[in-house]
Design a protein around this motif. Structure first.
Motif, short mmCIF file in Angstrom:
data_model
loop_
_atom_site.label_atom_id
_atom_site.label_comp_id
_atom_site.label_asym_id
_atom_site.label_seq_id
_atom_site.Cartn_x
_atom_site.Cartn_y
_atom_site.Cartn_z
N GLN A 67 35.68 36.97 38.10
CA GLN A 67 36.58 35.97 38.13
C GLN A 67 37.97 36.66 38.86
N ASN B 281 39.12 38.69 24.92
CA ASN B 281 40.01 39.50 25.50
C ASN B 281 39.77 41.18 25.33
N ARG C 144 34.39 38.87 33.13
CA ARG C 144 34.65 38.24 32.00
C ARG C 144 33.14 38.27 31.19
N GLN D 39 35.39 37.64 25.83
CA GLN D 39 35.96 36.09 25.65
C GLN D 39 37.02 36.15 24.85
#
Length: 167
Positions: free
Chosen positions: A162, A19, A122, A17
């Motif tokens: 995603q 990155n 993710r 989250q």
């Protein structure tokens, strides 16, 4: 136009989250389902990566053509094509349905400006890292698909696949 050679230039990554991608040239999580998805998507294609990403593998990944971007002179690991820039990497990749950019952080920062698609896993959590995935600008990218996976006995964290496409 380098992009016209390919159906898709795709960034593929697993990022937290915050990155985070990894620390000390290693992933900071272990997600077997993500490894299987990576293999299914990239097998049979050209994969573009930086030198440190390539060196994080125990050996070249089977059934993929490895293009390694490096500024080091005389760097020529067995089983790889070595170039000095993203432009050269895309020039030498033959017409391929998909070409995948697989990291690391600097290569993703270059690639996000030319990619057509992002396949992102993710990982739900924030991690201490030294390499990060670039921010996905919602003005440039649209989330097309998302598939959630709960943590289980083989996966320590919740995660989602995603798929983003350029607007």
């Amino acid at each position: 136009n380098l992009k016209s050679k390919f159906t898709m230039i795709i960034l593929i990554a697993a990022a937290a989250q915050n990155n985070a991608l990894g620390k000390n040239n290693e992933l900071v999580w272990h997600l077997p389902k993500d490894f299987k998805r990576f293999k299914a998507l990239t097998t049979g294609h050209h994969i573009i990566m930086g030198r440190k990403t390539f060196e994080s593998f125990p050996k070249p990944l089977p059934n993929r053509t490895h293009i390694v971007i490096s500024r080091q002179d005389n760097y020529c690991p067995e089983g790889c094509i070595v170039v000095e820039s993203m432009e050269k990497a895309l020039e030498i990749a033959p017409k391929d349905k998909n070409v995948f950019i697989i990291g690391g952080g600097e290569i993703y920062r270059i690639g996000i400006h030319i990619a057509d698609k992002i396949e992102l896993t993710r990982v739900f959590g924030n991690f201490d890292a030294d390499v990060f995935f670039p921010e996905i600008d919602p003005n440039q990218w649209e989330l097309q698909e998302e598939e959630f996976h709960s943590k289980d006995e083989n996966h320590q964290y919740d995660f989602s696949y995603q798929t983003f496409v350029r607007k």
